[in-house]
Scaffold this motif. Structure first.
Motif, short mmCIF file in Angstrom:
data_model
loop_
_atom_site.label_atom_id
_atom_site.label_comp_id
_atom_site.label_asym_id
_atom_site.label_seq_id
_atom_site.Cartn_x
_atom_site.Cartn_y
_atom_site.Cartn_z
N PRO A 128 -1.41 -24.47 34.96
CA PRO A 128 -1.99 -23.13 35.04
C PRO A 128 -1.10 -22.08 34.39
O PRO A 128 0.12 -22.26 34.30
CB PRO A 128 -2.12 -22.88 36.55
CG PRO A 128 -1.96 -24.22 37.19
CD PRO A 128 -1.13 -25.04 36.29
N HIS A 136 -10.77 -34.22 30.36
CA HIS A 136 -11.46 -33.72 31.55
C HIS A 136 -10.69 -34.04 32.83
O HIS A 136 -10.65 -33.23 33.76
CB HIS A 136 -12.87 -34.30 31.62
CG HIS A 136 -13.82 -33.73 30.61
ND1 HIS A 136 -14.07 -32.37 30.51
CD2 HIS A 136 -14.57 -34.32 29.64
CE1 HIS A 136 -14.94 -32.16 29.54
NE2 HIS A 136 -15.25 -33.32 28.99
N ARG A 185 -7.92 -31.53 32.99
CA ARG A 185 -8.48 -30.23 33.34
C ARG A 185 -8.76 -30.18 34.85
O ARG A 185 -8.54 -29.15 35.50
CB ARG A 185 -9.76 -29.97 32.55
CG ARG A 185 -10.39 -28.61 32.85
CD ARG A 185 -11.57 -28.30 31.96
NE ARG A 185 -11.15 -28.01 30.60
CZ ARG A 185 -11.40 -28.76 29.54
NH1 ARG A 185 -12.06 -29.89 29.70
NH2 ARG A 185 -11.00 -28.42 28.34
N GLY A 186 -9.21 -31.28 35.41
CA GLY A 186 -9.45 -31.34 36.84
C GLY A 186 -8.19 -31.15 37.65
O GLY A 186 -8.17 -30.44 38.66
N HIS A 187 -7.10 -31.77 37.21
CA HIS A 187 -5.81 -31.61 37.91
C HIS A 187 -5.37 -30.15 37.88
O HIS A 187 -4.86 -29.62 38.88
CB HIS A 187 -4.76 -32.48 37.27
CG HIS A 187 -4.93 -33.96 37.49
ND1 HIS A 187 -5.12 -34.51 38.73
CD2 HIS A 187 -4.94 -34.99 36.61
CE1 HIS A 187 -5.24 -35.82 38.62
NE2 HIS A 187 -5.14 -36.14 37.34
N ILE A 188 -5.55 -29.50 36.72
CA ILE A 188 -5.14 -28.10 36.61
C ILE A 188 -6.01 -27.20 37.46
O ILE A 188 -5.53 -26.27 38.12
CB ILE A 188 -5.16 -27.66 35.12
CG1 ILE A 188 -4.09 -28.44 34.35
CG2 ILE A 188 -4.91 -26.15 35.00
CD1 ILE A 188 -4.15 -28.22 32.85
N ALA A 189 -7.32 -27.48 37.51
CA ALA A 189 -8.23 -26.71 38.37
C ALA A 189 -7.83 -26.84 39.83
O ALA A 189 -7.84 -25.85 40.59
CB ALA A 189 -9.66 -27.17 38.15
N GLU A 190 -7.46 -28.04 40.26
CA GLU A 190 -7.01 -28.25 41.62
C GLU A 190 -5.72 -27.49 41.91
O GLU A 190 -5.54 -26.91 42.99
CB GLU A 190 -6.80 -29.74 41.89
CG GLU A 190 -8.09 -30.55 41.93
CD GLU A 190 -7.83 -32.04 42.04
OE1 GLU A 190 -6.64 -32.43 42.21
OE2 GLU A 190 -8.79 -32.82 41.95
N ARG A 222 -4.72 -24.72 40.44
CA ARG A 222 -5.05 -23.30 40.54
C ARG A 222 -5.67 -22.98 41.89
O ARG A 222 -5.37 -21.94 42.50
CB ARG A 222 -5.99 -22.90 39.42
CG ARG A 222 -5.37 -22.96 38.03
CD ARG A 222 -6.36 -22.57 36.95
NE ARG A 222 -6.80 -21.19 37.09
CZ ARG A 222 -7.78 -20.65 36.40
NH1 ARG A 222 -8.44 -21.38 35.51
NH2 ARG A 222 -8.12 -19.39 36.57
N ALA A 223 -6.56 -23.86 42.35
CA ALA A 223 -7.24 -23.63 43.63
C ALA A 223 -6.28 -23.67 44.80
O ALA A 223 -6.48 -22.97 45.82
CB ALA A 223 -8.36 -24.66 43.82
#
Length: 263
Positions: free
Chosen positions: A42, A250, A253-258, A260-261
């Motif tokens: 992130p 993808h 990207r999922g790891h980065i989204a997690e 950030r969340a």
């Protein structure tokens, strides 16, 4: 495991305006000699801070940083660096800009006077490798952004570094120029064999170039995922449009989204 670049339990905080910001906490990673590693995560997670630590521009408050089995206690002379902004000196020609590190880094600084012809030939050969043959006499303002970044890579490599640090070097370029320079970087790494750490926001770039991709958490940054990229080399640019390649993009990207969340 001990690597050519080895960071163990690193912590670093920045102070300012009466507050302290913890940038990295418990960061551990090892990059092997000759490996191409990419670091993603992130915004604000400490990717560029990690780069400064590995090159000795800053020191951690806790933990250890080693390069080539030596603790880093100052600027690392065996490292070359390239950034998003090429920062070429406008009053120097492209060739003179490429040769600038030779005026600073030993033992090249000592040798430059008596071996200038050989060094000039080396610089011209590097420019030719990246597609800039014949442009050595041009000034930066006479080059496109992509051409300046090619020259920037040559400047980072002119003193034959064992470690190359890349901080978003292609981020400001258009998509086609970026892909051209990915292939230039791929070929340079294959030919020279230097250890490389690439900091990038571009997941396609990371997967195309790297042997391993390290994913960082949100601030305070630490490594939360290591993903080995097993596509055989040399990788053709068409690989970036294949399903297996995009599956990895993808997943990252999922790891980065997690991450950030969870911040």
């Amino acid at each position: 495991m001990t690597g050519f670049v080895d960071l163990r339990d690193v912590q670093l905080a920045y102070s300012g305006h009466g507050t302290e910001t913890l940038a990295l906490d418990g960061l551990t990673m090892a990059v092997n000699r000759g490996e191409f590693a990419a670091v993603v995560g992130p915004s604000g997670c400490g990717k560029s801070t990690l780069m400064k630590l590995a090159t000795g521009l800053i020191r951690p408050q806790a933990g250890t940083v080693e390069v080539a089995a030596r603790e880093v206690d100052g600027p690392v002379s065996i490292a070359g660096m390239a950034f998003q902004n090429p920062s070429m000196l406008p009053w120097r020609t492209t060739l003179q800009n490429v040769m600038l590190p030779l005026e600073i880094v030993q033992p090249h600084r000592k040798r430059l006077g008596r071996e200038r012809a050989a060094y000039t030939q080396l610089a011209e050969e590097l420019l030719s490798v990246v597609g800039l043959a014949g442009f050595g006499a041009k000034y930066p303002w006479q080059l496109s952004g992509g051409m300046q970044q090619r020259a920037n890579l040559c400047r980072a490599l002119i003193h034959d570094p064992e470690l190359l640090m890349l901080d978003e070097p292609f981020g400001a370029l258009d998509a086609f120029t970026r892909e051209e320079l990915w292939q230039v970087m791929r070929d340079l790494h294959a030919e020279k064999g230097f250890t490389t750490i690439l900091v990038t926001h571009d997941l396609r770039e990371a997967v195309f170039l790297a042997d391993r991709v390290f994913v960082m958490s949100a601030r305070p940054g630490r490594i939360i995922v290591e993903h080995e990229i097993s596509f055989p080399r040399p990788r053709p640019i068409d690989l970036t449009y294949e399903a297996g390649f995009n599956d990895i993009v993808h997943e990252l990207r999922g790891h980065i989204a997690e991450a950030r969340a969870a911040a």
